[in-house]
Design an enzyme around this catalytic site. Structure first.
Site, short mmCIF file in Angstrom:
data_model
loop_
_atom_site.label_atom_id
_atom_site.label_comp_id
_atom_site.label_asym_id
_atom_site.label_seq_id
_atom_site.Cartn_x
_atom_site.Cartn_y
_atom_site.Cartn_z
N GLY A 11 0.91 -1.10 0.04
CA GLY A 11 0.04 0.06 0.10
C GLY A 11 0.87 1.16 0.09
O GLY A 11 1.90 1.22 -0.68
N ALA A 12 0.60 2.31 0.73
CA ALA A 12 1.31 3.39 0.79
C ALA A 12 2.56 3.23 1.31
O ALA A 12 3.60 3.63 0.81
CB ALA A 12 0.47 4.52 1.51
N LYS A 179 4.00 6.55 20.72
CA LYS A 179 3.27 6.82 19.50
C LYS A 179 1.84 6.27 19.56
O LYS A 179 1.00 6.70 19.35
CB LYS A 179 3.85 5.84 18.47
CG LYS A 179 3.18 6.17 17.10
CD LYS A 179 3.85 6.62 16.11
CE LYS A 179 3.12 6.92 14.73
NZ LYS A 179 3.60 6.02 13.43
N1 LIG Z 1 0.46 5.97 5.21
C1 LIG Z 1 1.29 6.50 5.92
O1 LIG Z 1 1.42 7.58 5.86
C2 LIG Z 1 1.52 5.84 7.31
C3 LIG Z 1 2.50 6.54 8.15
C4 LIG Z 1 3.07 5.93 9.23
C5 LIG Z 1 2.36 4.64 9.70
N2 LIG Z 1 1.52 3.87 8.97
C6 LIG Z 1 0.99 2.76 8.99
O2 LIG Z 1 1.50 1.81 8.17
C7 LIG Z 1 0.75 0.53 8.08
C8 LIG Z 1 0.63 0.66 6.65
O3 LIG Z 1 -0.60 1.69 6.22
P1 LIG Z 1 -0.69 2.27 4.68
O4 LIG Z 1 -1.16 3.57 4.81
O5 LIG Z 1 0.25 1.87 3.80
O6 LIG Z 1 -2.11 1.25 4.53
P2 LIG Z 1 -2.51 0.86 3.03
O7 LIG Z 1 -2.16 1.76 2.03
O8 LIG Z 1 -4.00 0.30 3.25
O9 LIG Z 1 -1.73 -0.43 2.76
C9 LIG Z 1 -1.84 -1.74 3.20
C10 LIG Z 1 -1.86 -2.61 1.99
O10 LIG Z 1 -2.16 -4.00 2.53
C11 LIG Z 1 -2.76 -4.70 1.62
N3 LIG Z 1 -3.27 -5.70 2.20
C12 LIG Z 1 -4.54 -6.12 2.86
N4 LIG Z 1 -4.55 -7.15 3.36
C13 LIG Z 1 -3.62 -7.93 2.39
C14 LIG Z 1 -3.18 -9.32 2.53
N5 LIG Z 1 -3.93 -10.26 3.24
N6 LIG Z 1 -2.07 -9.83 1.79
C15 LIG Z 1 -1.24 -8.81 1.19
N7 LIG Z 1 -1.83 -7.53 1.06
C16 LIG Z 1 -2.78 -7.15 1.84
C17 LIG Z 1 -3.72 -3.71 1.18
O11 LIG Z 1 -4.59 -4.09 0.17
P3 LIG Z 1 -5.76 -3.27 -0.40
O12 LIG Z 1 -5.43 -2.06 -0.91
O13 LIG Z 1 -6.50 -4.42 -1.29
O14 LIG Z 1 -6.71 -3.12 0.94
C18 LIG Z 1 -3.05 -2.43 1.08
O15 LIG Z 1 -2.42 -2.61 -0.38
C19 LIG Z 1 -0.22 0.94 8.89
O16 LIG Z 1 -0.51 0.24 10.27
C20 LIG Z 1 -0.52 2.54 9.08
O17 LIG Z 1 -1.10 2.90 10.29
C21 LIG Z 1 1.07 4.42 7.67
#
Ligand SMILES: NC(=O)c1ccc[n+]([C@@H]2O[C@H](COP(=O)([O-])OP(=O)(O)OC[C@H]3O[C@@H](n4cnc5c(N)ncnc54)[C@H](OP(=O)(O)O)[C@@H]3O)[C@@H](O)[C@H]2O)c1
Length: 293
Positions: A11-12, A179
Site C-alpha cells: 500500500g502507501a 506513539k
Molecule cells: N500511510 C502513511 O503515511 C503511514 C504513516 C505511518 C504509519 N502508517 C502505518 O503503516 C501501516 C500501513 O499503512 P498504509 O497507509 O500503507 O495502508 P494501506 O495503503 O492500506 O496499505 C496496506 C496494504 O496492504 C494490503 N493488504 C491487505 N490485506 C492483505 C493481505 N492479506 N495480503 C497482502 N496485502 C494485503 C492492502 O491491499 P488493499 O488495498 O487491497 O486493501 C494495501 O495495499 C498501517 O499500520 C499504518 O497505520 C502509515
C-alpha cells in the site's frame, strides 16, 4: 549476495519502502492481497516522478526477509497466506501503527526473528500504481525480544543507503507506547468528530475527552514502562497543532467504510489496562463509538 525483501502489503508505506529498497540495490518483490502485487509503481516526490518495475516473486523462492506493511488488523491473515513460503528462520519486520499485532505472529512463527518498526514518513496512494511521498519523517526499528536487538542494528546498517532518517532503537517498546499514546489521544476523536487533527483544538468537548483519555493512558504507561509518564495532554495538543490539516488514518478508514486499526490502538491500551486492573472509561467509550461507525 544482495538480500531480497518481500513486501507484504504494497500500500502507501509498503510501496514507498519497496521503491527505496529497490533504489538502494536490494531485490524487492511485492505481495498484495491475492499473492501478486503491482508490477510498476510511480513514486512521486515533490515534482519528481520515478518509475519502479517489480517482478512477481517466484513461488518457490523461500522468503528470508519480509517487510510487513499491511494494516495491523490485516496482519494475521496476510502472514498466514505466505507462511508456507517462509524460510526456516525468517527476518520479519512489522512496520505498522498500533501495538500487539505481533503477538499472534510470534505465537505462530516460533522460529522467526521478529523486528518492530515505527515510522512518521507520510505516504498516500491515490491509485494502486502510484504512491505520493507526502512528508519526511523518522523510522525506528527494534527487536521484539532483546536477544534479537543485534538483528535490528544489522538491518539499519544494511538500510543505511535508503533516503530515510532511520535508526535502531533498543527501547522500541517505549517508542511504540509513546506513539500509541498520541494515537489514542487524537485518532478516535478525529473519527468521531469527522475532522482534521487541528480542529480538535477548537472543540471544547473533544478537548475535554482528549484530556481524560491522556490521564488514563498516562496511568497505564506508568505501570507498563515502570517510569512516571506525564505531560501527554500537552504533547497531544502540540501534535494536533503541528499536524493540523492531516486527516488521520482512522478517519480515512471510517470515511471509506473500512475496518480501522482501533483494536490495535485503543484496544491494545484497554487490554493492558485490564491486565493491570486499571479502569479507562474514556478510552472504552471512544473504542465503543468508533467500532459502531
Ligand atoms: N500511510 C502513511 O503515511 C503511514 C504513516 C505511518 C504509519 N502508517 C502505518 O503503516 C501501516 C500501513 O499503512 P498504509 O497507509 O500503507 O495502508 P494501506 O495503503 O492500506 O496499505 C496496506 C496494504 O496492504 C494490503 N493488504 C491487505 N490485506 C492483505 C493481505 N492479506 N495480503 C497482502 N496485502 C494485503 C492492502 O491491499 P488493499 O488495498 O487491497 O486493501 C494495501 O495495499 C498501517 O499500520 C499504518 O497505520 C502509515
Amino acid at each position: 549476495m544482495t538480500t531480497t525483501w518481500h513486501i507484504l502489503g504494497p500500500g502507501a508505506i509498503g510501496s514507498l519502502f519497496g521503491c527505496y529498497l529497490q533504489q538502494a540495490g536490494f531485490g524487492v518483490h511485492l505481495i498484495g492481497r491475492n499473492g501478486g502485487g503491482p508490477q510498476t509503481i510511480e513514486l512521486v516526490e515533490s515534482d519528481i516522478i520515478t518509475r519502479h518495475q517489480f517482478e512477481e516473486a517466484p513461488p518457490d523462492q523461500p522468503i528470508s526477509h519480509l517487510l510487513v506493511t499491511v494494516k495491523a488488523q490485516q496482519t494475521l491473515a496476510a502472514i498466514e497466506a505466505v507462511r508456507p513460503r517462509l524460510a526456516p528462520q525468517p527476518r520479519i519486520l512489522l512496520l505498522q501503527n498500533g501495538m500487539g499485532a505481533w503477538e499472534a505472529v510470534a505465537e505462530r512463527l516460533r522460529g522467526a526473528i521478529l523486528l518492530l518498526g515505527t515510522t512518521t514518513e507520510g505516504a498516500n496512494r491515490p491509485a494502486p500504481n502510484r504512491v505520493i511521498h507526502a512528508g519526511s519523517g523518522e523510522t525506528y526499528i527494534g527487536a521484539l525480544e532483546t536477544r534479537h536487538q543485534t538483528e535490528a542494528e544489522a538491518l539499519c546498517r544494511q538500510w543505511a543507503n535508503l533516503p530515510l532518517t532511520l535508526a535502531a532503537d533498543p527501547n522500541i517498546h517505549g517508542r511504540l507506547w509513546r506513539k500509541l499514546a498520541i494515537n489514542c489521544a487524537i485518532n478516535p476523536l478525529t473519527a468521531i468528530y469527522d475532522c482534521p487533527n487541528g480542529d480538535l483544538l477548537q472543540n471544547p468537548h473533544a478537548l475535554a475527552q482528549m484530556e481524560a483519555v491522556c490521564t488514563e493512558v498516562e496511568a497505564v504507561m506508568t505501570q507498563v514502562l515502570g517510569e512516571e509518564t506525564r505531560g501527554l495532554f500537552t504533547l497531544a495538543k502540540s501534535v494536533a497543532a503541528q499536524t493540523g490539516n492531516n486527516i488521520s488514518s482512522m478517519l480515512q478508514d471510517v470515511r471509506k467504510q473500512r475496518t480501522t486499526e482501533i483494536d490495535f490502538i485503543t484496544g491494545y491500551l484497554l487490554e493492558q489496562a485490564h491486565r493491570l486492573g486499571l479502569a479507562c472509561p474514556s478510552n472504552q467509550a471512544l473504542l465503543n463509538q468508533v467500532k459502531q461507525m
